[in-house]
Scaffold this active site. Structure first.
Site, PDB file in Angstrom:
ATOM      1  CE  LYS A 122      44.709  36.527  37.352  1.00 51.21           C
ATOM      2  NZ  LYS A 122      45.886  35.666  37.106  1.00 51.21           N
ATOM      3  CD  GLU A 124      49.582  32.276  35.178  1.00 56.23           C
ATOM      4  OE1 GLU A 124      50.527  31.597  34.718  1.00 56.23           O
ATOM      5  OE2 GLU A 124      49.320  32.330  36.397  1.00 56.23           O
ATOM      6  CD  GLU A 191      52.703  37.301  39.561  1.00 51.16           C
ATOM      7  OE1 GLU A 191      51.646  36.907  39.020  1.00 51.16           O
ATOM      8  OE2 GLU A 191      53.229  36.732  40.539  1.00 51.16           O
TER       9      GLU A 191
END
Ligand code: KIV
Length: 273
Positions: A122, A124, A191
């Site tokens: 993963k 960002e 998020e």
């Protein structure tokens, strides 16, 4: 064994996550950083285990996710992979090992897959990671995106408050989500963004979204395990539902043990050889 039980024992793959979105089955995801927690979480039937760089906070005691290293992430991920029989194990690429350099991003992703035995990574970011996503995906490594509040950029934001409340940032987030999907991401974590925006993004994408503080319209939900277990009492944002108060339970057990040792109550005869 019933078909439902067999289906539930089948290993979770990125392909299965996409199928779950298509049939409207919500995806469950929790973090784990070690063997024992991963074993319990997997045994409970979780779909995805995230070896998050939140390990920097909840395991290593740092204020932010920035200090954790690739070597530390690989150590955590290896322990988790050894415990897991069913869940898909996704591992965060930590700060400093992918930003601005797609070759370095691929190198870091390969280390995580090869040394830890992870199933996916993963990262960002939006448009600025698209080149890295393409390069990593074309090497055969599944990539999950992460938009909205991106803790690795905390010094840029200066705050952990809700992102994309303004129209401009919301528009950019939708564009970024579409770019990440096009680049080959198999899913995206959203998020701390408004629930309505997260619903809009989830409906616009074919790949699943996993929300944390992003409302019920996401295709799945993720929480940091130590937070949902109430191990860390100081962290209580609105989106966090506490499923246990382990801080108090553990403290009481430790206090009882100390008292038993001091009072010579432990060990007794049956606990001795
Ligand atoms: O590091 C982490 O635990 C995460 C979750 C908050 C999604 O990225």
């Amino acid at each position: 064994m019933s078909t439902a039980q067999k289906t539930n024992k089948r290993k979770v793959t990125t392909h299965r996550l996409r199928e779950m979105k298509t049939r409207g089955e919500k995806i469950s995801m929790l973090t784990a950083y070690d063997f024992s927690f991963a074993r319990i979480i997997d045994d409970a039937g979780i779909d995805v285990i995230l070896v998050g760089d939140s390990a920097s906070n909840v395991i290593h005691g740092h204020e932010t996710t920035l200090p954790i290293t690739l070597d530390q992430m690989i150590d955590h991920a290896s322990a988790v992979v050894r415990a897991v029989k069913r869940a898909l194990v996704v591992v965060d690429l930590p700060f400093g090992c992918y930003q601005g350099d797609s070759k370095n991003a691929l190198k870091s992703a390969i280390r995580i897959m090869k040394e830890a035995g992870a199933h996916a990574i993963k990262m960002e970011g939006g448009s600025f990671i698209v080149d890295s996503v393409k390069r990593i995906v074309s090497a055969g490594i599944p990539v999950m995106g992460h938009l909205g509040l991106m803790p690795q950029s905390i010094y840029k934001y200066g705050t952990y408050t809700v992102r994309a409340k303004e129209e401009q940032e919301a528009h950019e987030l939708i564009e970024d989500a579409l770019k990440l999907q096009k680049a080959g991401c198999f899913g995206i974590v959203l998020e701390k963004i408004p629930a309505q925006l997260a619903t809009e993004v989830s409906e616009a994408l074919e790949i699943p979204t996993i929300g944390i503080g992003a409302g019920a319209g996401c295709d799945g939900q993720v929480l940091v395990t130590h937070d949902m277990l109430g191990i860390n009492k100081e962290f209580s944002p609105r989106f966090l539902r506490r499923y246990a108060d382990l801080y108090d339970v553990m403290k009481a057990a430790f206090s009882q043990y100390i008292a038993d040792v001091k009072s010579r109550n432990f060990p007794n005869e049956t606990e001795s050889y």
